[in-house]
Write a protein that holds these residues in place. Structure first.
Motif, PDB file in Angstrom:
ATOM      1  N   LYS A  19       0.813  -1.229   0.000  1.00 43.33           N
ATOM      2  CA  LYS A  19       0.000   0.000   0.000  1.00 43.33           C
ATOM      3  C   LYS A  19       0.841   1.271   0.000  1.00 43.33           C
ATOM      4  O   LYS A  19       0.319   2.368   0.193  1.00 43.33           O
ATOM      5  CB  LYS A  19      -0.901   0.025   1.248  1.00 43.33           C
ATOM      6  CG  LYS A  19      -1.879  -1.134   1.342  1.00 43.33           C
ATOM      7  CD  LYS A  19      -3.076  -0.924   0.440  1.00 43.33           C
ATOM      8  CE  LYS A  19      -4.094  -2.031   0.596  1.00 43.33           C
ATOM      9  NZ  LYS A  19      -5.276  -1.803  -0.210  1.00 43.33           N
ATOM     10  N   ASP A  22      -0.200   4.269  -2.020  1.00 42.18           N
ATOM     11  CA  ASP A  22      -1.640   4.557  -1.957  1.00 42.18           C
ATOM     12  C   ASP A  22      -1.835   5.835  -1.125  1.00 42.18           C
ATOM     13  O   ASP A  22      -1.312   5.931  -0.014  1.00 42.18           O
ATOM     14  CB  ASP A  22      -2.337   3.370  -1.275  1.00 42.18           C
ATOM     15  CG  ASP A  22      -3.861   3.515  -1.257  1.00 42.18           C
ATOM     16  OD1 ASP A  22      -4.347   4.660  -1.171  1.00 42.18           O
ATOM     17  OD2 ASP A  22      -4.546   2.482  -1.294  1.00 42.18           O
ATOM     18  N   LYS A  24      -4.099   6.718   0.632  1.00 45.51           N
ATOM     19  CA  LYS A  24      -4.751   6.418   1.917  1.00 45.51           C
ATOM     20  C   LYS A  24      -3.991   5.356   2.714  1.00 45.51           C
ATOM     21  O   LYS A  24      -4.570   4.686   3.564  1.00 45.51           O
ATOM     22  CB  LYS A  24      -6.196   5.945   1.667  1.00 45.51           C
ATOM     23  CG  LYS A  24      -7.084   7.024   1.071  1.00 45.51           C
ATOM     24  CD  LYS A  24      -8.496   6.502   0.880  1.00 45.51           C
ATOM     25  CE  LYS A  24      -9.379   7.610   0.274  1.00 45.51           C
ATOM     26  NZ  LYS A  24     -10.699   7.072  -0.099  1.00 45.51           N
ATOM     27  N   MET A  25      -2.682   5.226   2.452  1.00 45.82           N
ATOM     28  CA  MET A  25      -1.923   4.160   3.120  1.00 45.82           C
ATOM     29  C   MET A  25      -2.010   4.242   4.645  1.00 45.82           C
ATOM     30  O   MET A  25      -2.064   3.229   5.335  1.00 45.82           O
ATOM     31  CB  MET A  25      -0.463   4.144   2.660  1.00 45.82           C
ATOM     32  CG  MET A  25       0.360   5.343   3.090  1.00 45.82           C
ATOM     33  SD  MET A  25       2.116   5.223   2.600  1.00 45.82           S
ATOM     34  CE  MET A  25       2.789   4.127   3.846  1.00 45.82           C
ATOM     35  N   GLN A  27      -4.372   4.917   6.527  1.00 52.72           N
ATOM     36  CA  GLN A  27      -5.619   4.377   7.100  1.00 52.72           C
ATOM     37  C   GLN A  27      -5.712   2.849   6.993  1.00 52.72           C
ATOM     38  O   GLN A  27      -6.642   2.249   7.519  1.00 52.72           O
ATOM     39  CB  GLN A  27      -6.845   4.975   6.402  1.00 52.72           C
ATOM     40  CG  GLN A  27      -7.197   6.390   6.849  1.00 52.72           C
ATOM     41  CD  GLN A  27      -6.419   7.452   6.070  1.00 52.72           C
ATOM     42  OE1 GLN A  27      -6.442   7.455   4.852  1.00 52.72           O
ATOM     43  NE2 GLN A  27      -5.728   8.317   6.778  1.00 52.72           N
ATOM     44  N   ASP A  28      -4.744   2.227   6.318  1.00 46.05           N
ATOM     45  CA  ASP A  28      -4.810   0.787   6.086  1.00 46.05           C
ATOM     46  C   ASP A  28      -4.400   0.022   7.355  1.00 46.05           C
ATOM     47  O   ASP A  28      -3.342   0.296   7.933  1.00 46.05           O
ATOM     48  CB  ASP A  28      -3.863   0.419   4.938  1.00 46.05           C
ATOM     49  CG  ASP A  28      -3.936  -1.049   4.598  1.00 46.05           C
ATOM     50  OD1 ASP A  28      -4.819  -1.428   3.834  1.00 46.05           O
ATOM     51  OD2 ASP A  28      -3.101  -1.824   5.130  1.00 46.05           O
TER      52      ASP A  28
END
Length: 330
Positions: A19, A22, A24-25, A27-28
């Motif tokens: 990720k 990404d 939004k990494m 939030q992973d």
């Protein structure tokens, strides 16, 4: 600050790599777990093993094997790429030529750096200008090493995105002016087997590489299997072994990350003592800031560590040159 750790943690970084780019990494959940482990490892030991890193084990092994083939060559052949200041401190150095805190190290090495074009950084860059001296024998040496460096650079960038989150920053803290054009160093190192006198092994007198910290942001160590020689010092002064674990890199943080983190993460002392009778190969890749980066504590780290800046600004290239120019006997 390093604690009294007794072993070095193993972190599966695959969820972070998956990720990493990404938006939004952060939030992973998988990334969050890796980041939490990175934070703990960097606070407590300054060292960790990275598994799930994506660089094929066959390639890591081939890099060591090709390095060993070079060191097996006659001395005269190795001297064809002798390290000199005129070569930008790139090339081969014989056993005892590298110095740590005034004491010769019992290893031979090839030193490589990201190539700097003439005039690129003015006077700051002049001592390190030059091209890497790659051996012609083995014939695939240059091609293999350049591919390996490219993979290590990309892997390090991604791990640093995780470390940026661990410090409470945004993923790209170590890009842009700090490390968007990251410098790198690679040392291909050979440690002779332990010497024996009167049938007794006295390894303390044959220190492969004396106690030191690394200069930059992050180091990836690719070490021979079945020989334990790397040792890391904990807060009590005990030396903790970092045995090779197949499929992993030993990773550690350097002086520049210590400054950037305002001391939240410390660059831990480590050394190499090869007590085995077998010759040991280790390939260390160092991921650094931009050559001309002015490195100072990040604001988010200052706030998390009491509000006071504990370190002055350091220009990475100056720090590197000061170390390089005192590290060799010519």
């Amino acid at each position: 600050m390093a604690t009294d750790f007794k072993s070095i943690p193993i972190i599966d970084i695959a969820p972070l790599l998956a990720k990493c780019d990404d938006p939004k990494m952060a939030q992973d959940p998988g990334v969050y777990e890796v980041v939490k482990q990175l934070d703990q490892a960097c606070r407590e030991a300054g060292f960790f093993y990275a598994k799930g890193h994506g660089i094929p084990e066959s390639m890591a092994k081939e890099v060591r094997n090709v390095t060993r083939k070079f060191f097996d060559l006659p001395y005269e052949e190795k001297l064809k790429i002798k390290l000199t200041p005129a070569a930008g401190y790139r090339g081969y150095q014989r056993i005892g030529e590298n110095i740590t805190k005034g004491v010769p190290d019992m290893h031979e090495a090839i030193d490589c750096y990201k190539e700097l074009k003439q005039g690129m950084y003015g006077a700051l860059g002049k001592p390190m200008e030059g091209c890497n001296q790659w051996p012609h024998n083995p014939s695939n040496f240059k091609e293999l090493m350049e591919e390996y460096i490219s993979l290590c650079t990309e892997l390090s960038r991604k791990i640093m995105r995780g470390i940026a989150l661990a410090l409470g920053g945004s993923p790209d803290e170590f890009e842009g002016e700090r490390g968007g054009d990251a410098f790198w160093v690679m040392r291909l190192i050979g440690y002779p087997g332990a010497s024996t006198a009167n049938g007794k092994c006295e390894p303390e007198n044959d220190i492969g590489c004396g106690a030191h910290t690394d200069y930059g942001l992050l180091t990836l160590v690719n070490q021979d299997e079945n020989i334990t020689a790397l040792q890391v010092r904990n807060q009590s002064g005990e030396w903790i072994s970092a045995p090779p674990i197949p499929g992993t890199f030993v990773c550690n943080i350097g002086d520049m990350l210590k400054i950037l983190s305002n001391g939240l993460y410390d660059s831990t002392l480590h050394r190499v003592i090869n007590t085995s009778p077998t010759y040991r190969v280790c390939v260390a890749y160092f991921y650094e800031p931009n050559y001309d980066a002015a490195v100072e504590p990040m604001e988010v780290c200052v706030q998390r560590s009491g509000g006071t800046r504990k370190f002055k600004k350091a220009v990475y290239g100056e720090h590197l040159v000061s170390k390089v120019q005192t590290n060799f006997v010519m």
